[in-house]
Enzyme design. Structure first.
Site, PDB file in Angstrom:
ATOM      1  N   GLU A   1       0.821  -1.215   0.000  1.00 47.02           N
ATOM      2  CA  GLU A   1       0.000   0.000   0.000  1.00 47.02           C
ATOM      3  C   GLU A   1       0.856   1.267   0.000  1.00 47.02           C
ATOM      4  O   GLU A   1       0.509   2.270   0.626  1.00 47.02           O
ATOM      5  CB  GLU A   1      -0.992   0.006   1.165  1.00 47.02           C
ATOM      6  CG  GLU A   1      -2.083  -1.054   1.018  1.00 47.02           C
ATOM      7  CD  GLU A   1      -3.315  -0.779   1.861  1.00 47.02           C
ATOM      8  OE1 GLU A   1      -3.597   0.404   2.152  1.00 47.02           O
ATOM      9  OE2 GLU A   1      -3.995  -1.749   2.227  1.00 47.02           O
TER      10      GLU A   1
ATOM     11  N   HIS B   1      -1.477  -0.744  10.247  1.00 46.22           N
ATOM     12  CA  HIS B   1      -0.783  -1.989  10.563  1.00 46.22           C
ATOM     13  C   HIS B   1       0.523  -1.647  11.269  1.00 46.22           C
ATOM     14  O   HIS B   1       1.069  -0.561  11.090  1.00 46.22           O
ATOM     15  CB  HIS B   1      -0.429  -2.770   9.290  1.00 46.22           C
ATOM     16  CG  HIS B   1      -1.600  -3.441   8.639  1.00 46.22           C
ATOM     17  ND1 HIS B   1      -1.649  -4.796   8.394  1.00 46.22           N
ATOM     18  CD2 HIS B   1      -2.767  -2.950   8.161  1.00 46.22           C
ATOM     19  CE1 HIS B   1      -2.773  -5.103   7.793  1.00 46.22           C
ATOM     20  NE2 HIS B   1      -3.480  -3.995   7.638  1.00 46.22           N
TER      21      HIS B   1
END
Length: 481
Positions: A63, A339
Site C-alpha cells: 500500500e 498496521h
C-alpha cells in the site's frame, strides 16, 4: 522505478557474503486521497526505517501507492538500502515496493489470475491489480548468495469466513505465490515471502503456503502456540485461552492489525482528542480482543533443505522475530499506519559445506495437505464458479433488457408530441445503453475470463490431490509389506 546506487563501492560490498539478514515488512496504508495524513505518515515511516537499529537489509512495503511516497522513502534510506523497485500493476498500481542493501538482478510483477471483481469498484482490489512483486537479490559472488524475495498483498476479507465471498480468490492467490516460492527453493536459493496476506495463522491460505512453498512462517517457528486469530473470534475462544492484553498480543501473538495500541482503531472519543492535538496514551495492559496477525514473513533456505523434516537447513536459521513500527508520529501522535510491521533476523552458518545438489536445480520432497483439504478447495471453486455462471447470465440478460429499452425509447421519440418528452426518452435511452454495455462487458468478458482462471486453478488442485492420493497409497503399501 528501479534505481542504481550513486557510488560504486556499494556494488563491491557484494563480494562479502552477509552473515545475517534483517527483514522488515509493513503495510503503509498509503491510499491516495483516502488514507488520512498520508504524506506525513509515509515521511515518518521513512524516518523510522532509516533510524532502525539494527537497520534492515531487505524491506517489503505494501500500500505504497504513489511514486512520490516511494521517492521520499528511497531518499531517506538510500544510504543503506541503495537498491529499490517500485512495482507497477493494474489500473491504479499494486502498491508494492522492495528495497535492498544488495543489487536487484531481476524483477517481475505477476498479477493474480483471480483478483476481485470490477463491479466492486468501491473496494478496489480488481483495479489495483494485486499480485506478487519479485526481486532476485545478489548478496555475494556465488549462487549460494542469492535471495529470491516475494512481496505481496492478498485480497482483503470483507466478511468473516466461511461467508467471505472472496475466499476463493484468496485461496487461489495463496496457491499462486506458493508455486512461485517453491520454484525459487528448487533453484537452491534463499526464499523470502513477505507482505500483508490478509489471512490468520493456520487458515486455509496459510496452510497452503507453508505446505506447498516449503517456507516457514517465522512467527510460528518461534511461537508455535501463538494465537490463531483475534481473541473474540470463535477459533480463539475454542482454545480457551485468557484474554490477551495489548503488550502480549505484540510480543507473543505477533498481532500487526487492529491492535488496541493503534490509534487508527481507537473509538470516536479517543480519536477526537487525538485530532485536537492531545497526546492520548493507552496502557499496554489493556484488554485487546480485536488484534490479529495478518502480516507475515516466510523463509526457506532452499539450497540446504532438510529432506527428513522439511525445516530450513542450518545455513540460514531464524534468530528472532518481532512486531515493529509501533512508535507514533512525533507531532501528530497518530500511528504510522493501520498496521504494525513484522520483522525478522536470519543468521547464516558460512561454515556449512555445500550440499551435493547446491550447484543446480533439485527436487524438494513432496509434502501434501490432508486429502479432505483439497476436496474443500475444489468445493469452494465449484461453489464460486456456479455463482459466477449465474452472474454471467444475469448480466447478459440485463444487457439485453437495457438494449431493448434503448430501442423502445428511440422508437417512442417518433410519436411523442412534445420536445421535452423526446429529450427525456433520449436521456433514458443513452443511460440505459451505457449501463447495459458495462454490465454486458463484465458478464461476457470479465466473468468468462474468471471462469477460465477457475478451471486452471481447479485442474492444479485436482492434479495435486491425485499425487497426494498416489503418495498415500504407496505409503500404505510400504507399511503393509
Amino acid at each position: 522505478m528501479h534505481e542504481r546506487p550513486e557510488s560504486p563501492f556499494m556494488i563491491e560490498e557484494t563480494s562479502r557474503p552477509p552473515s545475517s539478514l534483517r527483514i522488515l515488512s509493513l503495510n503503509c496504508w498509503g491510499l491516495k486521497y483516502i488514507a488520512k495524513l498520508r504524506k506525513e505518515r509515509l515521511t515518518e515511516i521513512a524516518n523510522q526505517i532509516a533510524a532502525a537499529d539494527p537497520p534492515p537489509d531487505i524491506v517489503g512495503l505494501q500500500e505504497c501507492w504513489t511514486q512520490r511516497d516511494y521517492d521520499v522513502i528511497r531518499e531517506k534510506t538510500k544510504h543503506f538500502l541503495p537498491y529499490g523497485k517500485f512495482y507497477f500493476s493494474g489500473i491504479f498500481g499494486g502498491g508494492l515496493v522492495i528495497l535492498s542493501r544488495w543489487p536487484i538482478e531481476e524483477s517481475s510483477m505477476t498479477q493474480y489470475p483471480l483478483n476481485g471483481r470490477p463491479a466492486a469498484f468501491y473496494r478496489g482490489d480488481w483495479f489495483v491489480g494485486k499480485g506478487v512483486a519479485y526481486a532476485r537479490i545478489r548478496m555475494g559472488p556465488t549462487r549460494r548468495d542469492i535471495a529470491e524475495v516475494f512481496c505481496t498483498h492478498l485480497h482483503a476479507p470483507y466478511e468473516t469466513e466461511p461467508h467471505d465471498s472472496y475466499i476463493c480468490h484468496r485461496t487461489a492467490q495463496a496457491w499462486e505465490i506458493a508455486k512461485l516460492m517453491r520454484g525459487a527453493a528448487e533453484r537452491g536459493h534463499l526464499v523470502i515471502g513477505l507482505g500483508d496476506f490478509n489471512m490468520t495463522p493456520l487458515s486455509l491460505a496459510h496452510r497452503i503456503i507453508e505446505t506447498h512453498s516449503r517456507a516457514r512462517d517465522v512467527w510460528r517457528v518461534l511461537y508455535p502456540n501463538s494465537s490463531l486469530g483475534a481473541a473474540k473470534d470463535k477459533v480463539e475462544q475454542m482454545r480457551n485461552v485468557p484474554m490477551p492484553n495489548a503488550e502480549y498480543n505484540l510480543t507473543k501473538n505477533g498481532a500487526t492489525c487492529d491492535s488496541a495500541l493503534n490509534t487508527w482503531r481507537w473509538n470516536k472519543a479517543h480519536s477526537q482528542r487525538l485530532a485536537k492535538g492531545e497526546n492520548v496514551q493507552i496502557e499496554a495492559t489493556v484488554d485487546d480482543p480485536n488484534a490479529k496477525r495478518l502480516d507475515y514473513i516466510f523463509f526457506s533456505s532452499g539450497s540446504h533443505h532438510d529432506a527428513t523434516n522439511g525445516h530450513p537447513s542450518a545455513e540460514w536459521t531464524l534468530k528472532e522475530a518481532n512486531v515493529g513500527m509501533t512508535a507514533r508520529h512525533p507531532t501528530l501522535y497518530c500511528s504510522l499506519s493501520d498496521h504494525f510491521s513484522v520483522e525478522a533476523t536470519l543468521v547464516r552458518n558460512l561454515e556449512e559445506p555445500l550440499s551435493t545438489t547446491s550447484n543446480g536445480p533439485y527436487a524438494l520432497p513432496e509434502t501434501y495437505l490432508p486429502i479432505g483439504i483439497y476436496d474443500e478447495i475444489l468445493t469452494t471453486i465449484a461453489k464460486y464458479a456456479n455463482r459466477e455462471r449465474i452472474q454471467r447470465r444475469l448480466r447478459l440478460g440485463h444487457f439485453g433488457f437495457q438494449l431493448s429499452l434503448t430501442i423502445g425509447c428511440l422508437i417512442g421519440v417518433w410519436w411523442v408530441p412534445h420536445n421535452y418528452v423526446a429529450f427525456i426518452l433520449m436521456l433514458i435511452s443513452s443511460l440505459s445503453l451505457s449501463v447495459g454495455v458495462i454490465d454486458g462487458l463484465m458478464g461476457g468478458l470479465f466473468v468468462s475470463s474468471e471462469l477460465r482462471a477457475l478451471k486452471e486453478f481447479e485442474w492444479e488442485v485436482s492434479n495435486t490431490k491425485e499425487r497426494a492420493l498416489a503418495r498415500s497409497a504407496k505409503e500404505g503399501l510400504s507399511a503393509t509389506s
